[in-house]
Scaffold this motif. Structure first.
Motif, PDB file in Angstrom:
ATOM      1  N   PRO A  88      76.179 -42.019  22.232  1.00  0.00           N
ATOM      2  CA  PRO A  88      76.261 -41.334  23.521  1.00  0.00           C
ATOM      3  C   PRO A  88      75.970 -39.843  23.405  1.00  0.00           C
ATOM      4  O   PRO A  88      76.395 -39.194  22.449  1.00  0.00           O
ATOM      5  N   LEU A  89      75.243 -39.326  24.376  1.00  0.00           N
ATOM      6  CA  LEU A  89      74.967 -37.896  24.450  1.00  0.00           C
ATOM      7  C   LEU A  89      75.843 -37.203  25.494  1.00  0.00           C
ATOM      8  O   LEU A  89      75.975 -35.991  25.492  1.00  0.00           O
ATOM      9  N   PRO A  95      78.979 -32.830  27.542  1.00  0.00           N
ATOM     10  CA  PRO A  95      78.054 -33.029  26.421  1.00  0.00           C
ATOM     11  C   PRO A  95      78.811 -33.533  25.193  1.00  0.00           C
ATOM     12  O   PRO A  95      79.862 -32.996  24.845  1.00  0.00           O
ATOM     13  N   ALA A  96      78.301 -34.564  24.565  1.00  0.00           N
ATOM     14  CA  ALA A  96      78.928 -35.114  23.365  1.00  0.00           C
ATOM     15  C   ALA A  96      78.607 -34.283  22.131  1.00  0.00           C
ATOM     16  O   ALA A  96      79.264 -34.407  21.106  1.00  0.00           O
ATOM     17  N   VAL A  97      77.588 -33.434  22.206  1.00  0.00           N
ATOM     18  CA  VAL A  97      77.164 -32.583  21.103  1.00  0.00           C
ATOM     19  C   VAL A  97      77.372 -31.133  21.535  1.00  0.00           C
ATOM     20  O   VAL A  97      76.818 -30.702  22.538  1.00  0.00           O
ATOM     21  N   TYR A  98      78.188 -30.394  20.763  1.00  0.00           N
ATOM     22  CA  TYR A  98      78.443 -28.990  21.121  1.00  0.00           C
ATOM     23  C   TYR A  98      78.823 -28.195  19.868  1.00  0.00           C
ATOM     24  O   TYR A  98      78.990 -28.768  18.797  1.00  0.00           O
ATOM     25  N   GLU A  99      78.951 -26.883  20.018  1.00  0.00           N
ATOM     26  CA  GLU A  99      79.222 -25.963  18.902  1.00  0.00           C
ATOM     27  C   GLU A  99      78.271 -26.227  17.743  1.00  0.00           C
ATOM     28  O   GLU A  99      78.686 -26.526  16.621  1.00  0.00           O
ATOM     29  N   CYS A 100      76.998 -26.097  18.013  1.00  0.00           N
ATOM     30  CA  CYS A 100      75.943 -26.434  17.061  1.00  0.00           C
ATOM     31  C   CYS A 100      75.465 -25.197  16.303  1.00  0.00           C
ATOM     32  O   CYS A 100      75.417 -24.103  16.855  1.00  0.00           O
ATOM     33  N   THR A 122      83.649 -38.140  21.148  1.00  0.00           N
ATOM     34  CA  THR A 122      83.463 -39.585  21.245  1.00  0.00           C
ATOM     35  C   THR A 122      84.546 -40.178  22.142  1.00  0.00           C
ATOM     36  O   THR A 122      85.673 -39.684  22.153  1.00  0.00           O
ATOM     37  N   PRO A 123      84.218 -41.233  22.875  1.00  0.00           N
ATOM     38  CA  PRO A 123      85.204 -41.827  23.778  1.00  0.00           C
ATOM     39  C   PRO A 123      86.439 -42.372  23.057  1.00  0.00           C
ATOM     40  O   PRO A 123      87.537 -42.300  23.575  1.00  0.00           O
ATOM     41  N   ASP A 124      86.280 -42.870  21.833  1.00  0.00           N
ATOM     42  CA  ASP A 124      87.413 -43.501  21.161  1.00  0.00           C
ATOM     43  C   ASP A 124      87.896 -42.802  19.899  1.00  0.00           C
ATOM     44  O   ASP A 124      88.897 -43.190  19.324  1.00  0.00           O
ATOM     45  N   HIS A 125      87.223 -41.764  19.437  1.00  0.00           N
ATOM     46  CA  HIS A 125      87.632 -41.081  18.205  1.00  0.00           C
ATOM     47  C   HIS A 125      87.909 -39.594  18.416  1.00  0.00           C
ATOM     48  O   HIS A 125      88.028 -38.859  17.448  1.00  0.00           O
ATOM     49  N   GLY A 126      87.991 -39.149  19.624  1.00  0.00           N
ATOM     50  CA  GLY A 126      88.260 -37.728  19.851  1.00  0.00           C
ATOM     51  C   GLY A 126      87.082 -36.880  19.452  1.00  0.00           C
ATOM     52  O   GLY A 126      85.982 -37.053  19.948  1.00  0.00           O
ATOM     53  N   VAL A 127      87.311 -35.969  18.505  1.00  0.00           N
ATOM     54  CA  VAL A 127      86.284 -35.021  18.080  1.00  0.00           C
ATOM     55  C   VAL A 127      85.970 -35.253  16.601  1.00  0.00           C
ATOM     56  O   VAL A 127      86.875 -35.448  15.795  1.00  0.00           O
ATOM     57  N   PHE A 148      86.918 -37.192  10.927  1.00  0.00           N
ATOM     58  CA  PHE A 148      87.474 -37.743  12.157  1.00  0.00           C
ATOM     59  C   PHE A 148      88.759 -37.004  12.508  1.00  0.00           C
ATOM     60  O   PHE A 148      89.675 -36.947  11.677  1.00  0.00           O
ATOM     61  N   GLU A 149      88.850 -36.497  13.716  1.00  0.00           N
ATOM     62  CA  GLU A 149      90.063 -35.815  14.154  1.00  0.00           C
ATOM     63  C   GLU A 149      91.257 -36.765  14.149  1.00  0.00           C
ATOM     64  O   GLU A 149      92.351 -36.404  13.755  1.00  0.00           O
ATOM     65  N   THR A 150      91.037 -38.003  14.574  1.00  0.00           N
ATOM     66  CA  THR A 150      92.133 -38.971  14.678  1.00  0.00           C
ATOM     67  C   THR A 150      92.407 -39.702  13.373  1.00  0.00           C
ATOM     68  O   THR A 150      93.360 -40.460  13.295  1.00  0.00           O
ATOM     69  N   ALA A 151      91.575 -39.499  12.366  1.00  0.00           N
ATOM     70  CA  ALA A 151      91.781 -40.129  11.063  1.00  0.00           C
ATOM     71  C   ALA A 151      91.416 -39.107   9.991  1.00  0.00           C
ATOM     72  O   ALA A 151      90.440 -39.249   9.268  1.00  0.00           O
TER      73      ALA A 151
END
Length: 174
Positions: A88-89, A95-100, A122-127, A148-151
């Motif tokens: 997903p974009l 925007p799914a892509v940022y701070e580039c 991401t919809p299910d993994h946060g950032v 992974f923020e959540t892992a």
């Protein structure tokens, strides 16, 4: 009047040279374009290694995307087939892509790449914090490293190959 024009031009050049938000947006667009090329590829293979930071243990993931199907397996387990999932974009209107940012260049084998870093929503993994290697000539992603923020106990590395002749795996019940 001429002094005013010169000042405006000087300020504009200083902002552009300092790495303004516009430059960040352009880098993000380059990454989005590379992801769009991955999404548009008719067939590609994605191999990943997920490593637990504290123990060093890992497992592999293998995906083969062909047309509208996505074949997947963990380690050397059985292949499963499902509907192809695009990267997903946009997520929830953001925007799914940022701070580039551009992080340099590197050769992967015999391929020249540009390395970028960015944050992925991401919809299910946060950032996720992502480092991506993009082929300079095809502008397609070749490799990503991410956390992974959540892992936070694991990291992932994925490599991508684009081979329209790759054999499709055998799937139980197919």
């Amino acid at each position: 009047m001429m002094d005013m024009i010169i000042r405006v031009v000087a300020i504009t050049l200083a902002v552009l040279a300092s790495g303004s938000a516009r430059a960040d947006t352009d880098v993000c667009q380059t990454i989005r374009d590379a992801i769009a090329k991955l999404n548009a590829a008719n067939q590609f293979q994605q191999k990943g290694i997920i490593t637990y930071i504290d123990t060093g243990k890992s497992y592999s993931l293998d995906y083969l995307v062909s047309g509208d199907k996505e074949y997947s397996r963990k380690d050397s387990g059985s292949w499963k087939v499902g509907v192809r999932q695009a990267v997903p974009l946009i997520v929830d209107g953001k925007p799914a892509v940022y701070e580039c940012s551009r992080a340099g260049t590197e050769r992967l084998g015999d391929v020249s790449t540009v390395i970028y870093t960015y944050k992925r929503l991401t919809p299910d993994h946060g950032v996720r914090d992502v480092r991506i290697w993009v082929d300079e000539s095809t502008e397609k992603p070749l490799q990503t490293d991410m956390s992974f923020e959540t892992a936070s106990d694991r990291r992932a590395r994925f490599t991508f190959s684009y081979n329209p002749q790759a054999a499709l795996p055998m799937v139980d019940g197919q």
